[in-house]
Design an enzyme around this catalytic site. Structure first.
Site, PDB file in Angstrom:
ATOM      1  N   GLU A 268      -2.189  -9.035   3.060  1.00 23.63           N
ATOM      2  CA  GLU A 268      -2.038  -9.971   4.296  1.00 23.63           C
ATOM      3  C   GLU A 268      -3.352 -10.400   5.130  1.00 23.63           C
ATOM      4  OE1 GLU A 268      -0.552  -7.200   3.451  1.00 23.63           O
ATOM      5  OE2 GLU A 268      -1.319  -5.533   4.835  1.00 23.63           O
TER       6      GLU A 268
ATOM      7  N   HIS B  64      -3.857  -4.998   0.310  1.00 27.12           N
ATOM      8  CA  HIS B  64      -3.210  -5.498   1.787  1.00 27.12           C
ATOM      9  C   HIS B  64      -3.356  -7.108   1.694  1.00 27.12           C
ATOM     10  CE1 HIS B  64      -2.735  -1.983   3.921  1.00 27.12           C
ATOM     11  NE2 HIS B  64      -3.532  -1.289   3.193  1.00 27.12           N
TER      12      HIS B  64
ATOM     13  N   CYS C 126       0.665  -1.273  -0.143  1.00 32.77           N
ATOM     14  CA  CYS C 126       0.181   0.067   0.043  1.00 32.77           C
ATOM     15  C   CYS C 126       0.873   1.480  -0.005  1.00 32.77           C
ATOM     16  CB  CYS C 126      -1.119  -0.222   1.103  1.00 32.77           C
ATOM     17  SG  CYS C 126      -2.547   0.958   0.821  1.00 32.77           S
TER      18      CYS C 126
HETATM   19  N1  GLN Z   1      -1.903   6.786   2.932  1.00 27.33           N
HETATM   20  C1  GLN Z   1      -1.973   6.025   1.913  1.00 27.33           C
HETATM   21  C2  GLN Z   1      -3.244   6.231   1.265  1.00 27.33           C
HETATM   22  O1  GLN Z   1      -4.260   6.794   2.028  1.00 27.33           O
HETATM   23  C3  GLN Z   1      -1.762   4.565   2.060  1.00 27.33           C
HETATM   24  C4  GLN Z   1      -2.632   3.889   3.037  1.00 27.33           C
HETATM   25  C5  GLN Z   1      -2.050   2.618   3.456  1.00 27.33           C
HETATM   26  O2  GLN Z   1      -0.906   2.244   3.592  1.00 27.33           O
HETATM   27  N2  GLN Z   1      -3.062   1.767   3.945  1.00 27.33           N
HETATM   28  O3  GLN Z   1      -3.542   5.937   0.147  1.00 27.33           O
END
Ligand code: GLN
Length: 547
Positions: A508, A506, A380
């Protein structure tokens, strides 16, 4: 109708109630009994989404996009079922819904009160899980510790539940601490007695007690707890500190917890098949090798902040018969001390995150992994920052950045999604939950997933800015996964690097001990190959990783 098992905790918090509940779920499921698990959280936030990791540890995301307590992650990993927004209820949701009904006039002039309106709402939420899942057994964990003001309405609701559905369909399990006094060399049962007394004062008599203790409970101690707390001797079980959380179901099975449950519910004739689980535990206990990977993030001192990532790495290790030694590296320390901290790891994972703090260190770690050809997995924010690093240092786009950190950047390679631009409300408004991702042929991602279309869970506001696709591609970036309906980039990789992958999702959250998430599995496999190649004084070659 389902049977209901209510888990409460006493004496102190952090005893591992979630793991205990999840473990019991595993033991029942391994007997062919269908199981669902729900968490009742006494805090007033509507969900965990607006809490920071210092408050709450990780926020776990379900398929349907609920931002939940991290215990739901344990539940999913242990019982191997996807849960939903129904499975995490908070005081905020309960009151929100009751107040909304009151404004609609649904209570027809009645005075709206904790009993019965709040308690009815809580009981409805519990019943909804039973109806939606159709599970033979629903396990409900009440967050917090008995004696907290906040949990009282929940405890009253679960007390009433037995009255509503009958004694033969309800079981209460209380988890306590049996401390060891060093000077006297004795295990003390008094805190357990007091805690059970407190529970009984609000009308709940536990059917079973799980005692956390560092030392084995003698039969005499179990007898004493059984007598003083008025539970069957066979229903006093011990949960000793375990090296791995995956050991806990086996320990509780040896103590007869699930048998006590089956006996109460008349489910005793089921046969138990824990072979898969025992294999996992055996592999965890006797790995063939150990691989060291860096987890670069800004909450490294918090055990719970990256819990699903840790577990996903361990699951990937289990599949390779390898122990994964996770070196948590604080990105701010990396900023101050340089990338030497990474010199003895065989892979770099850059964690998800929000905001500006620790960005520089993350960018340094990404550059290091890219230039030295160390396996890299960006999750992410880790993927977004890999794009920033690539823009600046490969494409020559000076001061490229994500708009999250630098709204005025001349090259916003990571930008707001269209529908996020004028957002006023922060809670529950990110891109949340499972989205489809189409994988391009002949890419690492496609080979790792072994499928053309996959689903992964999301939790973010920002996206790769498509205006930069072409220049990135020209410089060797491969966009290997897309969310076609939204025209969004999901997965990136580098053609010239042996193993460099970033994902907007994600993965995970979907990793299970028996089924590691493909990108994590590939990452750990690459890290192991890297470690071997390094011992032989060679570089890592893409073909050699089986990619
Ligand atoms: N801050 C980033 C966003 O909002 C990534 C968020 C994250 O890593 N879950 O897009």
């Amino acid at each position: 109708m389902s049977r209901f098992i209510f888990f409460t905790g006493g004496v102190v918090s952090s005893l591992g109630k979630g793991i205990a509940a999840a473990s019991l779920g595993r033991l029942l499921k391994s007997r062919g009994i269908s199981v669902s698990i729900q968490k009742l959280d006494p805090y007033i936030n509507t969900d965990a989404g607006t809490m920071n990791p210092y408050q709450h540890g990780e926020v776990f995301v379900t398929e349907d996009g609920a931002e939940t307590d991290l215990d739901l992650g344990h539940y999913e990993r242990f019982i191997d079922e996807n849960l939903t927004k129904l499975h995490n209820v908070t005081t905020g949701q309960i009151y929100g819904s009751v107040i909304e009904q009151e404004r609609r006039g649904a209570y027809l002039g009645a005075t709206v009160q904790v009993v019965p309106h709040i308690t009815n709402e809580i009981k409805d939420r519990i019943k909804q899980v039973s109806i939606a899942s159709g599970a033979d057994v629903c396990i409900i964990e009440v967050g917090g510790t008995v004696g907290d003001i906040e949990s009282l309405p929940f405890l009253e609701a679960i007390r009433q539940f037995k009255h509503d559905v009958g004694d033969d369909h309800v079981m209460y399990i209380h988890l306590t601490l049996v401390p060891h006094l060093g000077a006297a060399d004795e295990l003390k049962t008094k805190p357990t007695q007091h805690s059970v007394r407190e529970l009984r004062a609000i009308g709940i008599s536990p059917d079973a007690i799980i005692c956390r203790a560092e030392y084995p409970l003698t039969p005499e101690i179990k007898e004493k707890i059984a007598l003083f707390c008025d539970v069957k001797r066979s229903a006093v079980v011990q949960s000793r500190d375990a090296q791995s959380i995956y050991q806990v179901p086996l320990n509780l099975e040896a103590e007869g917890l699930a048998e006590a449950v089956c006996e109460k519910f008349g489910l005793s004739e089921r046969t138990l098949d824990l072979e898969d689980w025992r294999t996992i535990v055996r592999r965890i206990q006797r790995p063939k090798e150990t691989v060291r990977v860096a987890l670069v993030g800004k909450y490294v001192e918090l055990k719970d902040a990256y819990i699903s990532i840790n577990e996903a790495l361990y699951h990937a290790g289990v599949a390779q018969n390898a122990a994964v030694d996770i070196e948590r590296i604080d990105s701010e320390t990396l900023e101050e001390r340089g990338v030497e901290a990474l010199s003895d790891v065989s892979g770099v994972l850059v964690a998800p995150g929000f905001g500006a703090r620790g960005i520089k260190g993350k960018l340094m770690a990404i550059r290091y992994a890219r230039e030295r050809e160390v396996p890299f997995l960006g999750i992410c924010y880790g993927m977004q920052l890999a794009c920033v690093e690539f823009a600046r240092n490969v494409c020559g786009l000076d001061n490229a950045h994500t708009k999250e950190v630098q709204p005025e950047t001349p090259h916003p390679v990571i930008d707001f999604m269209e529908n996020q631009r004028n957002l006023q409300v922060m809670g529950g408004t990110m891109r949340l939950g499972a989205y489809p991702c189409s994988l391009e042929e002949e890419t690492l991602a496609r080979r790792l997933y072994g499928a053309a279309d996959v689903w992964e869970r999301h939790r973010h506001r920002f996206e790769f800015n498509n205006a930069y696709r072409e220049i990135f591609e020209r410089n060797g970036m491969v966009f290997s996964g897309h969310y076609r309906a939204g025209d969004l980039v999901e997965i990136i990789e580098l053609a010239s690097h042996p193993w460099f992958v970033g994902t907007q999702a994600h993965p995970e959250f979907k990793s299970r001990p028996t089924r590691p998430a493909p990108l994590y599995a590939g990452f750990i496999e690459a890290c192991i190959s890297y470690a071997h190649a390094r011992t032989l004084g060679r570089g890592l070659v893409r073909e050699r990783i089986g990619a």
